[in-house]
Design a protein around this motif. Structure first.
Motif, PDB file in Angstrom:
ATOM      1  N   UNK A 234      -9.958   8.120   6.960  1.00 30.11           N
ATOM      2  CA  UNK A 234      -8.727   7.532   6.454  1.00 30.11           C
ATOM      3  C   UNK A 234      -7.728   8.621   6.051  1.00 30.11           C
ATOM      4  N   UNK A 235      -8.196   9.676   5.416  1.00 32.55           N
ATOM      5  CA  UNK A 235      -7.326  10.790   5.048  1.00 32.55           C
ATOM      6  C   UNK A 235      -6.682  11.386   6.301  1.00 32.55           C
ATOM      7  N   UNK A 236      -7.471  11.565   7.349  1.00 33.59           N
ATOM      8  CA  UNK A 236      -6.968  12.136   8.595  1.00 33.59           C
ATOM      9  C   UNK A 236      -5.909  11.242   9.238  1.00 33.59           C
ATOM     10  N   UNK A 237      -6.113   9.943   9.177  1.00 38.60           N
ATOM     11  CA  UNK A 237      -5.120   9.008   9.736  1.00 38.60           C
ATOM     12  C   UNK A 237      -3.811   9.089   8.957  1.00 38.60           C
ATOM     13  N   UNK A 238      -3.897   9.255   7.652  1.00 35.05           N
ATOM     14  CA  UNK A 238      -2.681   9.385   6.844  1.00 35.05           C
ATOM     15  C   UNK A 238      -1.924  10.669   7.195  1.00 35.05           C
ATOM     16  N   UNK A 239      -2.661  11.746   7.444  1.00 34.17           N
ATOM     17  CA  UNK A 239      -2.019  13.003   7.855  1.00 34.17           C
ATOM     18  C   UNK A 239      -1.312  12.809   9.194  1.00 34.17           C
ATOM     19  N   UNK A 240      -1.947  12.083  10.110  1.00 32.92           N
ATOM     20  CA  UNK A 240      -1.318  11.779  11.395  1.00 32.92           C
ATOM     21  C   UNK A 240       0.052  11.138  11.221  1.00 32.92           C
ATOM     22  N   UNK A 241       0.137  10.193  10.282  1.00 34.30           N
ATOM     23  CA  UNK A 241       1.388   9.466  10.059  1.00 34.30           C
ATOM     24  C   UNK A 241       2.443  10.356   9.415  1.00 34.30           C
ATOM     25  N   UNK A 242       2.025  11.185   8.455  1.00 34.63           N
ATOM     26  CA  UNK A 242       2.975  11.954   7.643  1.00 34.63           C
ATOM     27  C   UNK A 242       3.466  13.235   8.320  1.00 34.63           C
ATOM     28  N   UNK A 243       2.753  13.764   9.284  1.00 40.15           N
ATOM     29  CA  UNK A 243       2.993  15.120   9.775  1.00 40.15           C
ATOM     30  C   UNK A 243       4.354  15.321  10.429  1.00 40.15           C
ATOM     31  N   UNK A 244       4.964  14.274  10.969  1.00 40.48           N
ATOM     32  CA  UNK A 244       6.213  14.444  11.717  1.00 40.48           C
ATOM     33  C   UNK A 244       7.443  14.576  10.827  1.00 40.48           C
ATOM     34  N   UNK A 245       7.302  14.325   9.538  1.00 39.22           N
ATOM     35  CA  UNK A 245       8.458  14.386   8.646  1.00 39.22           C
ATOM     36  C   UNK A 245       8.412  15.601   7.725  1.00 39.22           C
ATOM     37  N   UNK A 246       7.652  16.625   8.128  1.00 36.72           N
ATOM     38  CA  UNK A 246       7.448  17.796   7.274  1.00 36.72           C
ATOM     39  C   UNK A 246       8.215  19.013   7.794  1.00 36.72           C
ATOM     40  N   UNK A 247       8.226  20.073   7.003  1.00 32.93           N
ATOM     41  CA  UNK A 247       9.000  21.270   7.357  1.00 32.93           C
ATOM     42  C   UNK A 247       8.381  22.061   8.497  1.00 32.93           C
TER      43      UNK A 247
END
Length: 397
Positions: free
Chosen positions: A115-128
């Motif tokens: 579940x943590x990995x799936x959340x990273x998948x979602x969040x990664x495109x809006x980072x620096x």
């Protein structure tokens, strides 16, 4: 066309360093000019200009998720501040390590890691900076096979490392593990040994390496973590590893070199002058050319800090910089696009100064876009306060 120019920089390429300028067009390095200053460009004031660091293994996300034991924070919150810190430390590509293990003493279950990995998948495109996943898979986990195919669906997963947790086999001796558990759980050494024996009896009968290899061999980078013996390195190589990550002994590192594996050690190990847990020193490994890559492991600032320290110790700037940029890019097969300052590559660049035996990062670019900016050349001035106001404040106190 989006064009800009970085000028008055000490540029480090894969083979040399020189003062000059770099032209960027639409996020790509279009020209590298030696010995020429352009006043219309961004004046880097003689700072080092290097490719952005590529960190193939960091546990730093855990520090933001759980800054204290039992005090957890949401993933989007933690990832935002991890991302900001990475940029400030000159890291433009980050591989966050997530442990997949059913070891009861780990801080999350296999399902929670998924579940943590799936959340990273979602969040990664809006980072620096660029974010990927580095799966530390415990091959001795009984429940692991049910999670292998779902892991293949993770967009950000690109590295898979065998991370054996049989007590006493790798990073920590059995005696060290007894001492760690005695302190962590407030139990006696005999009780700690009983727990470890139970874990050894169970995990030594399980080895999912063959299934892990078959699942990930086609498009993932495979590695072996904490190799301690020659047999560990040979086993990793047999199951597709191209990386020996954090070998704990010279014997293991020498074998990895002999077998043509990339060798990665921790930058904190080098910067501090040795391993915090008594394992192989990065300095000793480098003395035998047994270290190709440095990763942040658990401390972002030591990646560039180690580059500064290496150069201070007489190591050629190109060799030092390649260990945190081009070499990891080559391991990852990213080197056609990034990892070095060369015409045609992405403008993932970092400018820093090094007057204080560490790196003070002033500029970070990802795809030629400014992601971090700090001007350490401007001194902070005290606020001007009228004497009458100071008198009033003193009186009120």
């Amino acid at each position: 066309m989006n064009t800009h120019l970085l000028s008055n920089a000490r540029i480090v390429t894969p083979t040399e360093d020189f003062t000059g300028s770099v032209m960027i067009e639409n996020g790509i390095i279009s020209e590298i000019i030696k010995d020429k200053y352009y006043p219309e460009g961004i004046d880097l004031k003689g700072r080092w200009l290097i490719p952005g660091c590529i960190d193939i293994h960091t546990d730093y996300l855990e520090k933001e998720l759980y800054p204290r034991s039992g005090a957890g924070f949401p993933l989007p919150f933690a990832l935002h501040f991890m991302d900001t810190r990475a940029a400030a430390c000159g890291i433009t590509t980050v591989f966050s390590a997530v442990s997949f293990s059913d070891n009861e003493e780990k801080n999350r279950s296999l399902g929670e890691a998924m579940e943590l990995s799936r959340q990273i998948d979602v969040a990664r495109h809006s980072l620096l900076v660029r974010h990927f996943l580095h799966a530390r898979i415990d091959p001795n986990s009984e429940g692991l096979p049910d999670y292998l195919e779902p892991m293949r669906q993770l967009e950000s997963l690109y590295m898979v490392v065998y991370n054996d947790h049989i007590p006493g086999q790798r990073q920590y001796t059995l005696q060290q593990q007894i001492e760690l558990r005695t302190k962590a759980f407030g139990i006696t050494p005999d009780e700690a040994m009983a727990r470890l024996q139970k874990q050894m009896d169970k995990t030594s009968k399980i080895n999912n390496r063959a299934q892990i290899y078959e699942t990930f061999k086609d498009k993932y980078i495979l590695g072996s973590h904490d190799d301690t013996t020659i047999e560990h390195v040979e086993e990793g190589k047999y199951y597709g590893a191209t990386l020996s990550e954090m070998p704990t002994t010279l014997a293991a590192a020498r074998k990895a070199k002999e077998l043509g594996l990339w060798i990665c050690l921790g930058a904190p190990n080098y910067y501090r002058g040795g391993s915090h847990c008594g394992n192989l020193s990065s300095i000793d490994a480098m003395a035998e050319d047994l270290c190709d890559i440095l990763c942040s492991d658990y401390h972002f600032p030591t990646m560039l800090g180690s580059v500064v320290k290496m150069m201070g110790n007489g190591i050629n700037p190109s060799k030092a910089v390649n260990m945190v940029s081009l070499n990891p890019a080559r391991l990852l097969n990213f080197d056609a696009e990034t990892g070095s300052i060369e015409v045609g590559k992405k403008a993932d660049l970092v400018a820093f100064s090094s007057e204080k035996s560490f790196a003070s990062v002033s500029h970070v670019f990802v795809d030629g876009i400014t992601k971090y900016r700090a001007d350490y050349s401007v001194a902070i001035q005290p606020l001007a306060v009228e004497q009458t106001e100071l008198n009033r404040l003193n009186t009120s106190v």
